[in-house]
Scaffold this active site. Structure first.
Site, PDB file in Angstrom:
ATOM      1  N   ASP A   9      41.292  47.110  44.663  1.00  0.00           N
ATOM      2  CA  ASP A   9      39.988  46.827  44.332  1.00  0.00           C
ATOM      3  C   ASP A   9      38.847  47.243  42.848  1.00  0.00           C
ATOM      4  OD1 ASP A   9      37.627  44.492  44.989  1.00  0.00           O
ATOM      5  OD2 ASP A   9      36.864  46.363  46.030  1.00  0.00           O
ATOM      6  N   ASP A  11      34.704  45.901  41.996  1.00  0.00           N
ATOM      7  CA  ASP A  11      33.670  46.366  42.551  1.00  0.00           C
ATOM      8  C   ASP A  11      33.573  47.031  44.288  1.00  0.00           C
ATOM      9  OD1 ASP A  11      32.099  44.906  40.575  1.00  0.00           O
ATOM     10  OD2 ASP A  11      33.514  43.582  40.815  1.00  0.00           O
ATOM     11  N   THR A  43      41.142  41.553  42.580  1.00  0.00           N
ATOM     12  CA  THR A  43      39.268  41.755  42.594  1.00  0.00           C
ATOM     13  C   THR A  43      39.219  39.721  42.575  1.00  0.00           C
ATOM     14  OG1 THR A  43      37.354  41.507  40.883  1.00  0.00           O
ATOM     15  CG2 THR A  43      39.777  41.296  39.462  1.00  0.00           C
ATOM     16  N   GLY A  44      37.689  39.786  42.621  1.00  0.00           N
ATOM     17  CA  GLY A  44      37.603  39.253  43.077  1.00  0.00           C
ATOM     18  C   GLY A  44      36.712  38.152  41.545  1.00  0.00           C
ATOM     19  N   LYS A 193      44.508  37.777  48.330  1.00  0.00           N
ATOM     20  CA  LYS A 193      44.821  39.465  48.200  1.00  0.00           C
ATOM     21  C   LYS A 193      45.940  39.781  48.370  1.00  0.00           C
ATOM     22  CE  LYS A 193      40.506  41.376  46.415  1.00  0.00           C
ATOM     23  NZ  LYS A 193      39.595  42.349  45.784  1.00  0.00           N
ATOM     24  N   ASN A 219      37.188  40.593  51.855  1.00  0.00           N
ATOM     25  CA  ASN A 219      38.452  39.838  50.758  1.00  0.00           C
ATOM     26  C   ASN A 219      39.510  40.982  51.164  1.00  0.00           C
ATOM     27  OD1 ASN A 219      36.120  41.204  49.573  1.00  0.00           O
ATOM     28  ND2 ASN A 219      37.009  39.847  47.184  1.00  0.00           N
TER      29      ASN A 219
END
Length: 266
Positions: A9, A11, A43-44, A193, A219
């Site tokens: 991931d 952030d 990642t988002g 994810k 997430n």
């Protein structure tokens, strides 16, 4: 166990609270890659504001972006897979946001759109600057550059709690998740994810037990539970830690470095 695919991931995990990769963490990620570990960012963020982190570490390969809704090759920016949505499914949520003064953006794999980009100011504009992405004005659906993969609502934590509570009462045709304290994402019901990482691992020829994943928020749970070794950052909510196999130090204490040293480089 020799882990061959490591999903990171970005952030709250790879980046510290100043939105930076420390030199220690950068060097350790690069050393793992040098020893044959395939690194993928999960990642988002969209590809355009996640691929630069891969290139800054001299890495190619793939990024799983938009919380699993689009997987993109770093060098060619080719979309390997995406979960497109029917944009008409988003209209009730957009109507809600407009009526309640909730900021939102609509994303294709490579583009981000808002209602009035010229009116972005204050915390909203600062958020986009921090995430290195300035949106465009939202056109008619038929004028979009590609399939819609995500809608993100943004606001204060308490406001997002209220929105999440309201939307949870609806008969949701989509996957809704908290991708951060200030964000709610709506995606295709199969987009996550974990699903994207499972698909990439299979395509690359890796077994589930050869996959290691590191994350810090709700997430990330699907990828932590898919991976043979799921590691939560110490700055994770307790539910995320409970879903992981192990916990490393926080993103401000080089938790990714610590985890890679322990599980990949020892």
């Amino acid at each position: 166990m020799a882990y061959k695919l490591v999903a990171l991931d970005v952030d709250g995990t790879l980046l510290n609270d100043d939105h930076e990769i420390t030199e220690k963490t950068r060097n350790t990620v690069m050393e793992a890659a040098k020893q044959g570990v395939e690194i993928v960012l999960c990642t988002g963020r969209g590809p355009l504001n996640s691929i630069p982190f891969m290139k800054s570490m001299g890495l190619g390969g793939y990024v799983i972006s938009h919380n699993g809704a689009a997987t993109v090759e770093v060098e060619t920016q080719k979309i390997v897979h995406q979960f497109g949505m029917d944009p008409l499914q988003l209209e009730p949520f957009m109507k809600y946001c407009r009526e309640h003064g909730v900021h939102f953006d609509v994303n294709t794999a490579f583009e981000m759109y808002v209602d009035q980009v010229e009116e972005l100011a204050g915390p909203v504009r600062f958020m986009y600057e921090n995430y290195l992405m300035l949106p465009s004005n939202l056109p008619a659906w038929e004028e979009l550059s590609g399939p819609v993969v995500k809608l993100t609502a943004f606001g204060e934590s308490a406001d997002m709690d209220r929105v999440y509570g309201d939307w949870s009462k609806w008969n949701l045709p989509l996957n809704m998740l908290r991708s951060g304290e200030f964000f709610i994402d709506l995606m295709h019901r199969d987009a996550s994810k974990g699903n994207a990482l499972k698909q990439l691992a299979a395509n690359r020829g890796y077994q589930q037990e050869e996959v290691l994943a590191i994350g810090n928020y709700f997430n990330d749970i699907t990828m932590l539970t898919f991976a043979g070794m799921g590691i939560a950052m110490d700055n994770s909510p307790v539910e995320v830690k409970a879903a992981a196999n192990a916990v490393t130090t926080s993103n401000n204490e080089d938790g990714v470095h610590e985890a890679l040293v322990k599980y990949c480089l020892s």
